[in-house]
Scaffold this active site. Sequence first.
Site: not given
Lengths: 458, 458
Positions: B119, B174-175, B203, B269
């Site tokens: 998202d 963000c966390h 991120h 990946y």
Amino acid sequence: MSGIKLSIIGAGSAIFSLKLVGDLCKTKGSSGSSVSLMDIDEKRLNSVHLLAARYAAALGANLKFEKTTDMKRSIEGADFVINTALIGGHGQLDASRKAGEMHGYARGIDSQEFNMVSDYNTLSNYNQLKYFLEVAHNMEEICPNAWLLQSANPVFEGTTLISRYSDIKVIGFCHGHYGVEIVARSLGLDIKEVNWQVAGFNHNIWLTRFLYKDKDAYPLLDQWIEKEAMKWKPEDPFDDQMSPAAIDMYKFYGRMPIGDSIRNGSWKYHYHLEAKKKWYGEPWGGADSDLGWAWYQNYLKASTDKSFKLALDKSINLLQEFPPEVMSREQHIPFIDALINGNQGRFVLNIPNKGPIIPSIPEDVAVEVPVIVDQEGIHPEEINPPLPKRIMDMYLAPRRSRMEWALEAFVYGDKRILQEILVRDPRTKSFEQAEAVIDEILALPFNKEMKKHYEIKK
Amino acid sequence: MSGIKLSIIGAGSAIFSLKLVGDLCKTKGSSGSSVSLMDIDEKRLNSVHLLAARYAAALGANLKFEKTTDMKRSIEGADFVINTALIGGHGQLDASRKAGEMHGYARGIDSQEFNMVSDYNTLSNYNQLKYFLEVAHNMEEICPNAWLLQSANPVFEGTTLISRYSDIKVIGFCHGHYGVEIVARSLGLDIKEVNWQVAGFNHNIWLTRFLYKDKDAYPLLDQWIEKEAMKWKPEDPFDDQMSPAAIDMYKFYGRMPIGDSIRNGSWKYHYHLEAKKKWYGEPWGGADSDLGWAWYQNYLKASTDKSFKLALDKSINLLQEFPPEVMSREQHIPFIDALINGNQGRFVLNIPNKGPIIPSIPEDVAVEVPVIVDQEGIHPEEINPPLPKRIMDMYLAPRRSRMEWALEAFVYGDKRILQEILVRDPRTKSFEQAEAVIDEILALPFNKEMKKHYEIKK
């Protein structure tokens, strides 16, 4: 320039060496200079040595020539060293390319976004990059004050590498910026009235300034595109300065790409032979197609054969073959003349981005920019107007990343870096494919040392 | 903090809003504050409004609540605006993803190297980025001194965009950095004795400092990898902090990736479901597989259903559902508390790289770094040791390029930019494929305005 010594490493490339020798003969004040021709291919070396001496004699130039297969001996006492050697020659390039093609990498793994030039290998070229440093480190010991004129590809990676890992004064040389003259000629402009600048990296330069009689000349290019572009046809595979690829890049980036930059577009122009033909013209689809490169190989072979023939047949008039009044377009000898004799000139050279010359590019990256050279040294021009943001972000930034990745792989070894670079290649469908092609290349007989260097670390 | 007004844009995300409200209730000195809940989904808005008011009452907190579907009204008099809205909701994300998959882009065109979070759309998200600027520009008029806490994804692109094109003070939230605690817990370390730093982009952060009782703790991680890693199994699709992908990235880059950075590895990946399973664990193959994302959709639906149920059924004890003694791990309210009440705290926030905080990254790019916040403002820590060169060149540089390309496309319009970005995507096999998928996305009913904006320029 009396008494300078010039060493040419990889001098067996006869036509290139004769250009330099011819330029030297035609340069006032070169009298008494000596040229050391170095190559490991004795047949070629003998041939070019013969030709050079005969050509100088025919021109009545007072130059001395020596030949050697020993690089260290060649650079003894040198003031300038020109490295033009391609380690392993085209045979190794072909073998590396074939290894890539066995695993689904058309034109080899080194053909990459923004770097499609078929002898500009940055990944599979351990031997070449290693030799770049070997020359520089030998110079540090043997002729520490000499200039290194880096002419062998990859010039971008090579000049950056040498300037980071050696104290030798290194300058990267290319001639791609002459593409500006093709643009001017195509538009019917007198080049003497064109005020131009190019900037970027080697094989990645853009026409940032383009004025004709002090007025913006880009509208003239727009007119040419509207009226003439559809009539364009290439004369040879390298004739791409006004190709649909160049025009498409100009329309997207807002500035005209110059010289080999046009070969270095994105995959859009290189997906397959049909795409290459569409963008670089029929029948070859540019220099970096199987057809175009075969043409070039034939051309190289013909040149070499011709140089052998010229060397053997003393009845041939060399002055007819290489007219004495014409300078080659190589920048090397005029650069030396400017630096030594103060015969000031404007050049487009690859130098570290000290200043910076191009803002927001690190100072330890080699940029290709216009400079004025005189006895005081090299004076970069201010790049004005600057490179547009879209070129900086969408073209030069990813090209610079690729340079850094290639150097990281070379400096650090560790084949995982090469694998990871290939993961970022649209031709890679699985990680196993990337592993397999790297192993294939490391298993080539001339890559024994590379294989050891690239063992996985830790 | 008495008397502040907090506006939550996209408050219909009930669990998130209740976390913020709960934190506010539990923060001394918040008494008298008011919270404006804004969402265009009235059903959700009513439900969260009911719940928030009841929860605050249960906690005995002196807070006022208002609800509105009008963003401008919500930010009137606001001191802080939290934007957490996802324009078009998951329905539009799904439609964009499906359009991509019709043309060979598994998981949609926005799933890109170093940005696979499902998202975190940067290309097909015109409506979302446009709303980011709309909130900021409305704040400039209505509450010019308020802070904008940008919580909606893409936080990296969004924070950079807003800080470039608006005068509003914007911070990205963000966390992901809490992943450090998972690393510490996995190694059996007391987090209070861990001295850590993370740095990078949202991120895309890396554990640059990792000391345990003042000694390098990376050798402890190496031991864990040797002895424990093979026993690892994920508890849910998002449980990837100690996954094989994380370990592989650590081994290659030399530092541990933290939080959602692990989802944002290279194609290695993500080639296909089997690869995802290998690297992110069975059965889901991580959050960004069809299986993992379906799990997440179910989770979201269950959360929403639960919030409706909680809102309707007044017999449920909210204090049991949301224990009053526990703060959520969201940073927003503690950040406000630090800034307003001087209750100093350490946070990991996304702020422009002024200084620079991370060398060699432009100052107008938002970086995610640890900062100390107090009444005087935001004080970034010195990043020491610095980010390794390999992370800078091989991970952050290409990720930054992608951010710049996405913003170039958004700011300038012109679908050729989106096409050119896709040419750099390994899933693209031909230029026609890139053209077709962009046209497909532009033809989606909710992209009418986007389509107009992205007409080819000139």
